[in-house]
Design an enzyme around this catalytic site. Structure first.
Site, PDB file in Angstrom:
ATOM      1  N   ASN A   9       0.941  -1.142  -0.042  1.00 33.01           N
ATOM      2  CA  ASN A   9       0.077   0.139  -0.096  1.00 33.01           C
ATOM      3  C   ASN A   9       1.002   1.287  -0.031  1.00 33.01           C
ATOM      4  O   ASN A   9       1.398   1.533   1.099  1.00 33.01           O
ATOM      5  CB  ASN A   9      -0.871  -0.006   1.308  1.00 33.01           C
ATOM      6  CG  ASN A   9      -1.641   1.252   1.442  1.00 33.01           C
ATOM      7  OD1 ASN A   9      -1.925   1.990   0.648  1.00 33.01           O
ATOM      8  ND2 ASN A   9      -2.170   1.405   2.508  1.00 33.01           N
ATOM      9  N   LYS A  11      -0.020   4.213  -0.470  1.00 32.54           N
ATOM     10  CA  LYS A  11      -0.569   5.621   0.078  1.00 32.54           C
ATOM     11  C   LYS A  11      -0.130   6.777  -0.930  1.00 32.54           C
ATOM     12  O   LYS A  11      -0.350   6.653  -1.877  1.00 32.54           O
ATOM     13  CB  LYS A  11      -0.118   5.744   1.524  1.00 32.54           C
ATOM     14  CG  LYS A  11      -0.164   4.322   2.512  1.00 32.54           C
ATOM     15  CD  LYS A  11      -0.116   4.582   3.954  1.00 32.54           C
ATOM     16  CE  LYS A  11      -0.351   3.523   4.572  1.00 32.54           C
ATOM     17  NZ  LYS A  11      -0.508   3.547   6.015  1.00 32.54           N
ATOM     18  N   HIS A  96      -9.801   1.216   4.518  1.00 33.16           N
ATOM     19  CA  HIS A  96      -8.600   1.367   5.269  1.00 33.16           C
ATOM     20  C   HIS A  96      -8.883   2.361   6.270  1.00 33.16           C
ATOM     21  O   HIS A  96      -9.391   3.536   6.113  1.00 33.16           O
ATOM     22  CB  HIS A  96      -7.402   1.994   4.249  1.00 33.16           C
ATOM     23  CG  HIS A  96      -6.154   2.013   4.874  1.00 33.16           C
ATOM     24  ND1 HIS A  96      -5.538   2.975   5.694  1.00 33.16           N
ATOM     25  CD2 HIS A  96      -5.109   0.899   4.841  1.00 33.16           C
ATOM     26  CE1 HIS A  96      -4.585   2.695   6.162  1.00 33.16           C
ATOM     27  NE2 HIS A  96      -4.003   1.410   5.649  1.00 33.16           N
ATOM     28  N   GLU A  98      -7.115   4.984   7.275  1.00 36.46           N
ATOM     29  CA  GLU A  98      -7.070   6.365   6.865  1.00 36.46           C
ATOM     30  C   GLU A  98      -8.175   6.810   6.066  1.00 36.46           C
ATOM     31  O   GLU A  98      -8.543   8.176   6.216  1.00 36.46           O
ATOM     32  CB  GLU A  98      -5.593   6.432   6.357  1.00 36.46           C
ATOM     33  CG  GLU A  98      -4.437   6.353   7.143  1.00 36.46           C
ATOM     34  CD  GLU A  98      -3.271   5.788   6.481  1.00 36.46           C
ATOM     35  OE1 GLU A  98      -3.160   5.638   5.183  1.00 36.46           O
ATOM     36  OE2 GLU A  98      -2.431   5.242   7.268  1.00 36.46           O
ATOM     37  N   GLU A 166      -5.721  -5.080  10.735  1.00 39.38           N
ATOM     38  CA  GLU A 166      -4.884  -3.727  10.839  1.00 39.38           C
ATOM     39  C   GLU A 166      -5.181  -2.989  12.201  1.00 39.38           C
ATOM     40  O   GLU A 166      -6.004  -2.119  12.222  1.00 39.38           O
ATOM     41  CB  GLU A 166      -4.846  -2.797   9.603  1.00 39.38           C
ATOM     42  CG  GLU A 166      -4.577  -3.382   8.359  1.00 39.38           C
ATOM     43  CD  GLU A 166      -3.971  -2.557   7.627  1.00 39.38           C
ATOM     44  OE1 GLU A 166      -2.554  -2.554   7.008  1.00 39.38           O
ATOM     45  OE2 GLU A 166      -4.460  -1.266   7.145  1.00 39.38           O
ATOM     46  N   GLY A 172       2.026   2.373  10.657  1.00 38.07           N
ATOM     47  CA  GLY A 172       2.924   3.507  10.549  1.00 38.07           C
ATOM     48  C   GLY A 172       4.073   3.650  11.477  1.00 38.07           C
ATOM     49  O   GLY A 172       4.484   4.858  11.404  1.00 38.07           O
ATOM     50  N   SER A 214       3.001  -2.017  10.775  1.00 41.54           N
ATOM     51  CA  SER A 214       4.456  -2.054  10.780  1.00 41.54           C
ATOM     52  C   SER A 214       4.825  -3.499  10.741  1.00 41.54           C
ATOM     53  O   SER A 214       5.887  -3.860  11.548  1.00 41.54           O
ATOM     54  CB  SER A 214       4.599  -1.456  12.402  1.00 41.54           C
ATOM     55  OG  SER A 214       4.292  -0.086  12.473  1.00 41.54           O
TER      56      SER A 214
HETATM   57  P1  PGA Z   1       2.285   0.555   7.592  1.00 42.03           P
HETATM   58  O1  PGA Z   1       1.015   0.611   7.017  1.00 42.03           O
HETATM   59  O2  PGA Z   1       2.947  -0.845   7.188  1.00 42.03           O
HETATM   60  O3  PGA Z   1       3.105   1.761   7.328  1.00 42.03           O
HETATM   61  O4  PGA Z   1       2.115   0.239   9.261  1.00 42.03           O
HETATM   62  C1  PGA Z   1       0.019  -0.342   6.816  1.00 42.03           C
HETATM   63  C2  PGA Z   1      -1.234   0.155   6.227  1.00 42.03           C
HETATM   64  O5  PGA Z   1      -1.615   1.056   6.605  1.00 42.03           O
HETATM   65  O6  PGA Z   1      -1.858  -0.257   5.414  1.00 42.03           O
END
Ligand code: PGA
Length: 259
Positions: A9, A11, A96, A98, A166, A172, A214
């Site tokens: 992803n 983003k 997601h 976000e 998640e 993140g 992460s």
């Molecule tokens: P991350 O993000 O690996 O940076 O924690 C995962 C995600 O938001 O899909």
């Protein structure tokens, strides 16, 4: 046995066309090394338009980070599942955290999932709690998110969906802040239990479950083997080919997935 999968992803990255193409090519050469692992790249929409014209190995596909449920019409700024299909997009992230934080609701998520399934695109449904409370309320949070997002989905369609667990508090950060493999396993089992409750027991028909939050080169092996997931949804580490390559290697070397 289920197929192992790692979904990148990206983003809102990287900032330019050239950087995006370079990252795509690097990821593609990593994917070429693999025999047992599928790799999916979910770049911003604009880059999908260029990437779908490039050659990819069989185990590498394109995915989108979002989609819209209507086919066409007066919906400024949206991209439909049909448009994605015409660009050879095989997966789409839905719900997601976000996007949920920007106001996306479970109702909208379920509309998107149903529209994607119609176009034979695999929805990657993200679920996960903001925090873990002492009283286990996060469990009903996950359950509600799961059930409301899957509204209108029939049992026979479940195998065409991937669930990305998640936990928002782990997204993140760095591998030190990821969920423990034991915690992942426990939650994966619960998600399966919830799905069995709703759809009946027939594990062959359940969606694959992957973990996100992460996941990095250093923790991928443990998360995979002790978390019993089918793979990962990877954010920041997917922008760093060294780190992403380590994740892919760990997944490739792991036992066949259990989730
Ligand atoms: P991350 O993000 O690996 O940076 O924690 C995962 C995600 O938001 O899909």
């Amino acid at each position: 046995m289920t197929k192992k999968i790692v979904i990148a992803n990206w983003k809102l990255n990287p900032v330019g066309d050239k950087e995006a193409k370079a990252l795509f090519l690097k990821t593609r050469s990593l994917a070429k090394e693999l025999k047992k692992t599928e790799v999916v790249i979910c770049p911003p929409f604009l880059y999908l338009g260029a990437f779908y014209k490039l050659k990819t190995p069989k185990n590498m596909q394109l995915g989108s980070q979002n989609s819209f449920w209507e086919e066409k019409g007066a919906f400024t700024g949206e991209v439909s599942a049909g448009m994605l299909k015409s660009h050879d997009v095989k997966f789409s992230i839905v719900g997601h955290s976000e996007r949920r934080a920007m106001g996306e609701t479970d109702k909208e998520i379920s509309l998107k999932i149903n529209a994607l399934l119609k176009q034979e695109i695999i929805p990657v449904l993200c679920v996960g709690e903001k925090e873990r409370d002492m009283h286990g309320e996060y469990l009903s949070f996950i359950k509600n998110e799961l059930f409301d997002s899957l509204a209108g989905v029939q049992k026979k369609q479940l195998k065409n969906i991937i669930i990305a667990y998640e936990p928002i508090w782990a997204i993140g950060k760095s591998q030190r802040d990821a969920m423990s493999p034991g915690g992942v396993h426990e939650t994966v089992l619960l998600i399966r239990k919830f799905l069995t409750e709703k759809y009946g027991a027939d594990s062959a028909k359940l969606p694959r479950i992957i973990y996100g939050g992460s996941a990095e080169g250093e923790n991928a092996e443990k998360l995979m083997n002790e978390g019993h997931v089918s793979g990962f949804l990877v954010g920041h580490a997917s922008l760093d080919p060294m780190n992403f390559g380590q994740i892919l290697k760990a997944v490739e070397a792991s036992q066949a997935a259990h989730a």
